[in-house]
Scaffold this active site. Structure first.
Site, PDB file in Angstrom:
ATOM      1  N   GLU A  83     -49.611  16.447  22.986  1.00  0.00           N
ATOM      2  CA  GLU A  83     -48.386  15.627  22.919  1.00  0.00           C
ATOM      3  C   GLU A  83     -47.571  15.703  24.209  1.00  0.00           C
ATOM      4  OE1 GLU A  83     -45.787  16.571  19.626  1.00  0.00           O
ATOM      5  OE2 GLU A  83     -44.680  14.690  19.879  1.00  0.00           O
ATOM      6  N   LYS A 267     -41.161  21.143  12.711  1.00  0.00           N
ATOM      7  CA  LYS A 267     -42.294  20.578  13.472  1.00  0.00           C
ATOM      8  C   LYS A 267     -42.001  20.703  14.968  1.00  0.00           C
ATOM      9  CE  LYS A 267     -44.817  17.200  15.586  1.00  0.00           C
ATOM     10  NZ  LYS A 267     -44.658  16.694  16.960  1.00  0.00           N
ATOM     11  N   ASP A 283     -55.496  31.568  15.327  1.00  0.00           N
ATOM     12  CA  ASP A 283     -55.635  30.690  14.160  1.00  0.00           C
ATOM     13  C   ASP A 283     -54.301  29.989  13.903  1.00  0.00           C
ATOM     14  OD1 ASP A 283     -55.792  29.604  11.607  1.00  0.00           O
ATOM     15  OD2 ASP A 283     -56.942  31.288  10.778  1.00  0.00           O
ATOM     16  N   HIS A 381     -38.896  11.564  26.036  1.00  0.00           N
ATOM     17  CA  HIS A 381     -40.217  11.637  25.415  1.00  0.00           C
ATOM     18  C   HIS A 381     -41.042  10.404  25.751  1.00  0.00           C
ATOM     19  CE1 HIS A 381     -43.340  12.599  22.581  1.00  0.00           C
ATOM     20  NE2 HIS A 381     -43.146  11.453  21.930  1.00  0.00           N
TER      21      HIS A 381
END
Ligand SMILES: CC(C)(COP(=O)([O-])OP(=O)([O-])OC[C@H]1O[C@@H](n2cnc3c(N)ncnc32)[C@H](O)[C@@H]1OP(=O)([O-])[O-])[C@@H](O)C(=O)NCCC(=O)NCCSC(=O)C[C@@](C)(O)CC(=O)[O-]
Ligand SMILES: NC(=O)C1=CN([C@@H]2O[C@H](COP(=O)(O)OP(=O)(O)OC[C@H]3O[C@@H](n4cnc5c(N)ncnc54)[C@H](OP(=O)(O)O)[C@@H]3O)[C@@H](O)[C@H]2O)C=CC1
Length: 426
Positions: A83, A267, A283, A381
């Site tokens: 991202e 998030k 992980d 962004h």
């Protein structure tokens, strides 16, 4: 070796020049440089040994975030993520935060929980007491299975017994093994122990053992970070530092009270954490599961961070969450770039890695809240996402920059617009 994690003008360099700078700063060898420079760092043979049905490899961008200073130590942070704007935002906030003293971090010991589910009991509370009476015997059986871990100072430390007197399947007792897994993530380690004690647990309780597996709600293995940033540090030409601080605290309050917002807020935190977890071969599903379970430990899903205003008017941010990561075990030793990431970070313990990961998560959250509470997310962004869009629309070479410039100037970053700009330039 002391590292200077500041990376001024880094963005203006070509990837190979950036790599040279990191090689110099982190003291990497020519072989290590080659691993990062070329594709094929992970040999197919190794990949084939890692998972099943392998037919190839899937690459992601490998970046380094700069400016991190954690407990007075400069840290270069490898981040593997797809991202845009994530690495830029983390670096930017780390740059502001270092001017106000950097990150202060701490962590608990590396304690993981394994669960042993016991069914078929008429007297669950009696079974609980029977297990607690045999606590040391159960610990000894668990520890008999991992001499290496015991030699390293780890091992099963304690047991807990939780009773669920009424379930749709009758009474259920769940025994937890509390295990110090040292520098491993510890899933395999604790699973082995849980399986080892099962038959003795059945004998002690008279019940039937079903599941024997770790819990990803690693609430005894917490990492924490704290920052304090002055208003002066947050002043910009469009917004006063005071406005920015109030905006960030309002944004945090939204996440603190509203689970719909908290999911997005968290998030944003994981935007920073997952790339570090992936870069070190850990992980990330385990870390994600632990994070979100911890975020609703009090019954309602909420923010993993807090943002407040100190008596002197500074912005104070904190994060606390489970961070089950290792330097050994799983893919951490198999993937050559995972080992290299640890070297770049100069990380020598799992706790140290856990603290870096949460510091990046806190910086990432601050970056997103700062943008959201002021100009909005799209300018920063989407300007960086515009390259992705231009490439998706088919732009190549110099056309990429032309399409990006036009889309950003028009504040219109869409594939159909990118296609139109490309066609007009032909
Ligand atoms: C993107 C910025 C940083 C631009 O911000 P800016 O003000 O244009 O930055 P700048 O040009 O003034 O540069 C300041 C520093 O930022 C870094 N930086 C700046 N640009 C680059 C670049 N191209 N490459 C590498 N580093 C960059 C770099 O460290 C630089 O300092 P320097 O080293 O140059 O002295 C800012 O707008 C920002 O922080 N935005 C937030 C971005 C973000 O949060 N992205 C996550 C994706 S959105 C999402 O998924 C989560 C979300 C938002 O939904 C979570 C939530 O809702 O809470
Ligand atoms: N729900 C989940 O999250 C689950 C995750 N997993 C997977 O489990 C893997 C991680 O398990 P993990 O137990 O960490 O990995 P490993 O079993 O591969 O490694 C741990 C072992 O390494 C040895 N070891 C060597 N040096 C150290 C040290 N300094 N500190 C601690 N142990 C050391 C220990 O003993 P010895 O040499 O005797 O082995 C230890 O038991 C990941 O791949 C994860 O994806 C698996 C099941 C479920």
């Amino acid at each position: 070796m002391t590292v200077d994690s500041r990376l001024p003008n880094f963005r203006a360099l070509e990837p190979a020049q950036r790599l040279n700078e990191i090689v110099d700063k982190a003291g990497l060898s020519a072989d290590e440089r080659a691993l990062l420079a070329e594709s094929g760092a992970l040999p197919l043979e190794t990949a084939n040994g890692m998972i099943e049905n392998v037919i190839g490899k899937f690459e992601l961008p490998y970046a380094v975030a700069g400016y991190f200073q954690i407990n007075g130590r400069d840290v270069l942070v490898p981040m593997v993520v797809e991202e845009p704007s994530v690495v830029a935002a983390a670096s930017y906030m780390a740059k502001l935060i270092r001017e106000s003293g950097g990150f202060q971090t701490s962590s608990t010991g590396p304690l993981m929980r394994a669960q042993v589910q016991i069914m078929g009991l008429a007297d669950p509370f009696g079974a609980r007491h029977a297990l607690l009476n045999k606590r040391q015997e159960i610990i000894d059986i668990a520890n008999s299975r991992d001499k290496v871990l015991i030699g390293l100072g780890g091992g099963c430390r304690d047991i807990e017994v939780h009773v669920f007197p009424e379930t749709p399947r009758g009474p259920m007792v769940v025994m937890h093994l509390i295990v110090d897994v040292r520098d491993a993530m510890g899933a395999n380690t604790v699973n082995t122990m849980a399986e080892a004690v099962a038959s003795r647990v059945e004998a002690i309780t008279g019940g039937k053992v079903r599941l024997r597996i770790l819990s990803n709600l690693a609430d005894l293995r917490l990492a924490r970070a704290r920052v304090q940033v002055s208003a002066a540090q947050l002043d910009s030409k469009d917004y006063s530092g005071h406005e920015v601080i109030n905006g960030i605290v309002d944004a945090y309050t939204f996440a603190a009270v509203d689970p719909y917002r908290a999911a997005t807020h968290n998030k944003g935190i994981m935007n920073g954490i997952d790339p570090v977890i992936i870069a070190t071969g850990n992980d990330w599903r385990a870390v994600e599961a632990g994070a979100h379970a911890y975020a609703c430990r009090n019954g309602s899903y909420t923010s993993l961070t807090t943002w407040e205003i100190s008596a002197s008017g500074d912005l104070v941010g904190t994060i606390e969450m489970p961070m089950p990561v290792g330097l050994v075990g799983g893919a951490t030793k198999t993937h050559p770039l995972a080992r290299l990431s640890l070297k770049i970070m100069q990380t020598t313990s799992a706790q140290d890695l856990a603290e870096v990961a949460v510091a990046v998560g806190l910086a990432q959250n601050m970056g997103a809240l700062r943008a959201l509470a002021t100009e909005g997310i799209q300018r920063g962004h989407m300007a960086l996402h515009a390259r992705n869009i231009a490439i998706a629309a088919g732009a190549k070479g110099r056309d990429i920059d032309r399409v990006v410039r036009t889309m950003v100037a028009a504040k219109d970053v869409r594939v159909d617009f990118a296609v139109k700009i490309l066609e007009e330039g032909k």
